[in-house]
Design an enzyme around this catalytic site. Structure first.
Site, mmCIF file in Angstrom:
data_model
loop_
_atom_site.group_PDB
_atom_site.id
_atom_site.type_symbol
_atom_site.label_atom_id
_atom_site.label_comp_id
_atom_site.label_asym_id
_atom_site.label_seq_id
_atom_site.Cartn_x
_atom_site.Cartn_y
_atom_site.Cartn_z
ATOM 1 C CE LYS A 66 -2.902 -2.858 -0.191
ATOM 2 N NZ LYS A 66 -3.208 -3.159 -1.584
ATOM 3 C CB SER A 67 4.251 2.013 -0.197
ATOM 4 O OG SER A 67 4.189 1.484 1.085
ATOM 5 C CB THR A 69 3.082 -1.998 -4.986
ATOM 6 O OG1 THR A 69 3.182 -1.789 -3.590
ATOM 7 C CG2 THR A 69 4.017 -3.078 -5.453
ATOM 8 C CG HIS A 130 4.628 -6.358 -0.520
ATOM 9 N ND1 HIS A 130 4.784 -5.128 -1.103
ATOM 10 C CD2 HIS A 130 3.343 -6.732 -0.809
ATOM 11 C CE1 HIS A 130 3.658 -4.776 -1.709
ATOM 12 N NE2 HIS A 130 2.777 -5.735 -1.552
ATOM 13 C CB SER A 161 -3.716 2.581 1.832
ATOM 14 O OG SER A 161 -3.910 1.926 0.606
ATOM 15 N NE ARG A 287 -8.357 3.610 0.462
ATOM 16 C CZ ARG A 287 -8.489 4.714 1.194
ATOM 17 N NH1 ARG A 287 -9.687 5.112 1.580
ATOM 18 N NH2 ARG A 287 -7.438 5.435 1.553
ATOM 19 N N GLY A 289 -6.244 7.099 -3.944
ATOM 20 C CA GLY A 289 -5.012 7.640 -4.528
ATOM 21 C C GLY A 289 -4.721 9.060 -4.082
HETATM 22 P P1 PAP Z 1 0.035 -3.287 -3.001
HETATM 23 O O1 PAP Z 1 1.306 -2.951 -2.305
HETATM 24 O O2 PAP Z 1 -0.845 -4.200 -2.235
HETATM 25 O O3 PAP Z 1 0.240 -3.726 -4.411
HETATM 26 P P2 PAP Z 1 -0.327 -0.511 -3.576
HETATM 27 O O4 PAP Z 1 -0.516 -0.391 -5.022
HETATM 28 O O5 PAP Z 1 1.007 -0.190 -3.033
HETATM 29 O O6 PAP Z 1 -0.824 -1.936 -3.075
HETATM 30 O O7 PAP Z 1 -1.307 0.430 -2.797
HETATM 31 C C1 PAP Z 1 -2.558 0.835 -3.232
HETATM 32 C C2 PAP Z 1 -2.619 2.325 -3.004
HETATM 33 O O8 PAP Z 1 -2.025 2.988 -4.129
HETATM 34 C C3 PAP Z 1 -4.035 2.797 -2.919
HETATM 35 O O9 PAP Z 1 -4.017 3.926 -2.065
HETATM 36 P P3 PAP Z 1 -5.303 4.440 -1.251
HETATM 37 O O10 PAP Z 1 -5.853 3.270 -0.528
HETATM 38 O O11 PAP Z 1 -4.790 5.485 -0.324
HETATM 39 O O12 PAP Z 1 -6.223 4.993 -2.279
HETATM 40 C C4 PAP Z 1 -4.323 3.152 -4.358
HETATM 41 O O13 PAP Z 1 -5.399 4.010 -4.534
HETATM 42 C C5 PAP Z 1 -3.008 3.791 -4.768
HETATM 43 N N1 PAP Z 1 -2.807 3.734 -6.211
HETATM 44 C C6 PAP Z 1 -2.995 2.674 -7.036
HETATM 45 N N2 PAP Z 1 -2.697 2.998 -8.297
HETATM 46 C C7 PAP Z 1 -2.302 4.289 -8.289
HETATM 47 C C8 PAP Z 1 -1.866 5.196 -9.309
HETATM 48 N N3 PAP Z 1 -1.806 4.831 -10.570
HETATM 49 N N4 PAP Z 1 -1.525 6.437 -8.931
HETATM 50 C C9 PAP Z 1 -1.588 6.828 -7.637
HETATM 51 N N5 PAP Z 1 -2.002 6.021 -6.628
HETATM 52 C C10 PAP Z 1 -2.350 4.762 -6.948
#
Ligand code: PAP
Length: 323
Positions: A66-67, A69, A130, A161, A287, A289
């Site tokens: 959730k950083s 990725t 991770h 997140s 979610r 972003g």
């Molecule tokens: P993961 O490590 O489980 O793969 P990861 O993608 O790191 O998850 O985290 C999801 C977060 O990145 C979400 O944040 P939020 O819950 O605060 O909304 C998600 O919305 C955000 N996210 C995913 N894709 C993008 C993107 N293209 N640009 C910016 N933020 C994004």
């Protein structure tokens, strides 16, 4: 002939020796080499450590969950493959979710098979993990020239997140119940959460970046939201393939930035319907972003408590976050 030990028996034996905790939604966490992992990932973590052989041309994307990725996967995929998919409408991101295009090692490839054949994947291979740096296989850290890109995020936004993600995928809830919030936050402050403690995880990559910036690129989610053009160029330079003037004039950087933007990816049909490793809805990776969503959930006292902890853990490292 001596009977080869069943890996399941080995794990069972190992588990007896490791500290365990139940997390706030009833999932089991195990402490392995100083970090907490969901029990289900212990076997794939060991397989990944045992069998993965990095190639010099590999790119490893690392993060605490959730950083950022998913974003980093999409960006790196586009940057690395820009000669193959020269126009946006040919880009596989339009029809495949970023987690399929750039698979996780311990959460996907080594989850399904003890020793998957990854040789057939064309180079440069891009994988994600991770895992904390100290637990990565030696071939990634020391015995190859592969590159590591680490992304982190304000830990309070990461926490919120992750909370939403777990509530949605583990408990089927869209809202955050107060009791769960407090329980999860207390454990977070103690460093007991998936792939935590977050401070040790981040510091591992931070120190490796300081020691060898050509091996480890260290990114922050917030910086990318401020100037994505700069960071797309930086990633390309780090990977040894800077954008040419011609590519810049063609507007390639803007195209990649738009294709990988939160709004664009979130609204693609494939990202509304797919599942990751059969269990997590791909839509739950997109979610809000936004930066600072934690202010909608945590009290100032909670934030202050965490800020004191993180400041003491990061003291002297040079790594800081704005709260
Ligand atoms: P993961 O490590 O489980 O793969 P990861 O993608 O790191 O998850 O985290 C999801 C977060 O990145 C979400 O944040 P939020 O819950 O605060 O909304 C998600 O919305 C955000 N996210 C995913 N894709 C993008 C993107 N293209 N640009 C910016 N933020 C994004």
């Amino acid at each position: 002939m001596e009977k080869k030990e069943d890996p399941k028996d080995e794990i069972h034996e190992l588990l007896q020796t490791l500290e365990q905790q139940t997390n706030w939604h009833g999932g089991r966490l195990v402490k392995y080499d100083g970090f907490w992992f969901p029990v289900v990932f212990l076997q794939p973590i060991l397989s990944f450590q045992n069998y993965f052989k990095a190639k010099d041309s590999d790119v490893i994307l690392a993060s605490v969950p959730k950083s950022g990725t998913t974003w980093l996967k999409a960006l790196t995929f586009c940057i690395v493959n820009r000669n193959i998919y020269s126009t946006v409408d040919q880009n596989p991101l339009l029809t495949c979710n970023p987690h399929t295009l750039v698979p996780f090692l311990e959460l996907d490839l080594y989850l399904h098979q003890e020793n998957p054949n990854l040789q057939h994947i064309s180079s440069p291979r891009i994988f994600a993990t991770h895992m904390p740096l100290s637990i990565l296989p030696d071939s990634i850290r020391n015995n190859s020239e592969c590159k590591i890109i680490f992304i982190c995020r304000n830990p309070l936004d990461q926490f919120i997140s992750f909370l939403h993600f777990s509530l949605e995928n583990n408990l089927g809830k869209q809202t955050v119940p107060t009791l769960e919030l407090y329980k999860a936050f207390n454990m977070f402050c103690e460093g007991i959460h998936s792939f935590g403690p977050i401070w040790d995880h981040m510091l591992g990559y931070w120190n490796a970046h300081l020691k060898d910036p050509e091996k480890v690129l260290f990114l922050k989610y917030e910086d990318l939201t401020e100037d994505i053009t700069f960071y797309i160029k930086k990633i390309a330079e780090f990977l040894g393939s800077p954008f040419s003037l011609e590519e810049e004039k063609q507007g390639l950087i803007e195209q990649i930035s738009k294709l990988c933007s939160f709004e664009n990816l979130k609204n693609l049909e494939v990202n509304k319907t797919d599942y990751h490793i059969g269990v997590a809805k791909i839509s739950s990776f997109f979610r809000k972003g936004e930066i600072g969503d934690w202010t909608n959930y945590l009290t100032p006292a909670m934030a202050e408590r965490f800020q004191k902890i993180i400041e003491s853990k990061m003291e002297g490292s040079g790594l800081t976050f704005k709260f």
